[in-house]
Scaffold this motif. Structure first.
Motif, PDB file in Angstrom:
ATOM      1  N   TRP A  10      -5.921  -4.535   4.442  1.00 30.54           N
ATOM      2  CA  TRP A  10      -4.600  -5.148   4.471  1.00 30.54           C
ATOM      3  C   TRP A  10      -4.400  -5.924   3.190  1.00 30.54           C
ATOM      4  N   VAL A  11      -3.220  -5.740   2.591  1.00 30.24           N
ATOM      5  CA  VAL A  11      -2.848  -6.557   1.446  1.00 30.24           C
ATOM      6  C   VAL A  11      -2.145  -7.797   1.978  1.00 30.24           C
ATOM      7  N   LEU A  12      -2.801  -8.925   1.843  1.00 26.09           N
ATOM      8  CA  LEU A  12      -2.245 -10.167   2.367  1.00 26.09           C
ATOM      9  C   LEU A  12      -1.207 -10.764   1.431  1.00 26.09           C
ATOM     10  N   PHE A  13      -1.385 -10.591   0.134  1.00 26.12           N
ATOM     11  CA  PHE A  13      -0.439 -11.152  -0.829  1.00 26.12           C
ATOM     12  C   PHE A  13      -0.508 -10.342  -2.113  1.00 26.12           C
ATOM     13  N   ASP A  14       0.638  -9.921  -2.627  1.00 26.43           N
ATOM     14  CA  ASP A  14       0.692  -9.202  -3.898  1.00 26.43           C
ATOM     15  C   ASP A  14       1.834  -9.702  -4.767  1.00 26.43           C
ATOM     16  N   GLY A  15       2.113 -10.995  -4.655  1.00 26.09           N
ATOM     17  CA  GLY A  15       3.217 -11.546  -5.439  1.00 26.09           C
ATOM     18  C   GLY A  15       4.573 -11.102  -4.952  1.00 26.09           C
ATOM     19  N   LEU A  16       4.675 -10.717  -3.662  1.00 28.56           N
ATOM     20  CA  LEU A  16       5.919 -10.238  -3.056  1.00 28.56           C
ATOM     21  C   LEU A  16       6.427  -8.942  -3.699  1.00 28.56           C
ATOM     22  N   ALA A  17       5.551  -8.240  -4.429  1.00 28.62           N
ATOM     23  CA  ALA A  17       5.972  -6.992  -5.074  1.00 28.62           C
ATOM     24  C   ALA A  17       6.367  -5.949  -4.041  1.00 28.62           C
ATOM     25  N   THR A  18       5.555  -5.793  -2.975  1.00 26.15           N
ATOM     26  CA  THR A  18       5.861  -4.792  -1.951  1.00 26.15           C
ATOM     27  C   THR A  18       7.155  -5.121  -1.228  1.00 26.15           C
ATOM     28  N   GLU A  19       7.337  -6.401  -0.912  1.00 27.64           N
ATOM     29  CA  GLU A  19       8.537  -6.801  -0.177  1.00 27.64           C
ATOM     30  C   GLU A  19       9.799  -6.519  -0.980  1.00 27.64           C
ATOM     31  N   PHE A  20       9.779  -6.839  -2.266  1.00 24.01           N
ATOM     32  CA  PHE A  20      10.979  -6.614  -3.075  1.00 24.01           C
ATOM     33  C   PHE A  20      11.143  -5.144  -3.427  1.00 24.01           C
ATOM     34  N   THR A  21      10.054  -4.387  -3.451  1.00 27.54           N
ATOM     35  CA  THR A  21      10.188  -2.938  -3.630  1.00 27.54           C
ATOM     36  C   THR A  21      10.912  -2.326  -2.440  1.00 27.54           C
TER      37      THR A  21
END
Length: 298
Positions: A10-21
């Motif tokens: 699980w990616v817990l945090f990626d700088g919100l990159a996935t969310e904004f993608t």
């Protein structure tokens, strides 16, 4: 030993990159829906314009036919009066000219009507021989429209423009892409877990043969090297010979004592040798050689 297991991460945090993608993808999907709605709006608007154009053409036919009938009657009455000795030839010639113009008006109105009906069939995707009967719409009730101020009129107009909504969605998607790209520079926090069963021969699902692992990792790319600056490549020329000279520079800097370069296109007979040599070979060779010598001296 044989091993069977199940793993997950699980990616817990990626700088919100996935969310904004995901947000950018959703905005683009909404923009496509608005573009589709705008295409329907334009189709309805075009059909309405075509319909009223066909109605006006049919009205023109009726008006031209009435003028034709009136001038025909006036011409016949004038000819009767001429035979009775009370009419004038000039009046008859005048009505004949009017009648000829009425004939032309009927023909032009019929041509406009055929063109309008053909356009309507094309817009409605109907066969060319489909008969169309146009009827006037019901008269709208004579109610005074509600007066709106400028801002209210603009807001009401924007509600009926899906193309403008699509542009807004695309702008939002572009902003989300920028935020997602910035998120790629932040550290990535990832958790992983594994459940394995290890055994010799037959597998036995029990605690003795079970292995579990859990991990928590943090990665952060501070620097990614290995790329040549675009302006350096551009100075040598974005072509085979220019990039070959750049590669020769790297070899020389690495300690290679002899480097041979290859370039094609030395044969200029049959064209204009002076211009080809001056504008082609000379400038190209001088540019690369100057860059190579200056970098070697430094």
């Amino acid at each position: 030993p044989q091993e069977v297991g199940l793993g997950a991460s699980w990616v817990l945090f990626d700088g919100l990159a996935t969310e904004f993608t995901h947000l950018g993808t959703k905005r683009r999907y909404l923009a496509e829906q608005q573009i589709e709605a705008d295409a329907r709006r334009l189709l309805v608007q075009t059909v309405a314009v075509g319909f009223y154009g066909a109605v006006r053409a049919q009205d023109g036919i009726r008006i031209a036919q009435q003028q034709e009938s009136v001038n025909q009657a006036l011409l016949e009455d004038t000819e009767k009066r001429i035979r009775a000795g009370t009419g004038m030839e000039a009046d008859a010639l005048n009505f004949k000219q009017r009648l000829n113009r009425a004939h032309v008006g009927v023909a032009e109105a019929e041509q406009l009507n055929r063109a309008a009906m053909r356009a309507l069939r094309e817009l409605l995707a109907l066969p060319a021989d489909t008969p169309l009967t146009l009827t006037y719409p019901d008269a709208e009730p004579s109610v005074a429209p509600e007066l709106l101020d400028t801002e209210q009129q603009l807001a009401a107009a924007l509600q009926d423009r899906p193309d403008l909504h699509a542009l807004t969605r695309l702008v939002d998607a572009a902003r989300a892409d920028v935020t997602a790209a910035r998120g790629g520079h932040w550290p990535e926090l990832k958790a992983s877990a594994e459940l394995n069963y290890v055994g010799d021969g037959e597998f036995v699902v029990d605690e003795e043969h079970r292995e579990t692992r859990a991990a928590l990792g943090l990665t952060w790319d501070w620097f990614q090297g290995g790329a040549v600056l675009a302006n350096v490549r551009e100075r040598y020329g974005m072509n085979m010979h220019g990039q070959s000279v750049l590669q020769a520079r790297r070899l020389i800097e690495a300690g290679v004592r002899y480097v041979q370069l290859f370039d094609w296109g030395w044969d200029f007979h049959g064209t204009n040798p002076n211009e080809d040599i001056r504008d082609g070979l000379t400038k190209k060779g001088d540019r690369k050689s100057t860059r190579l010598n200056s970098s070697h001296r430094t």
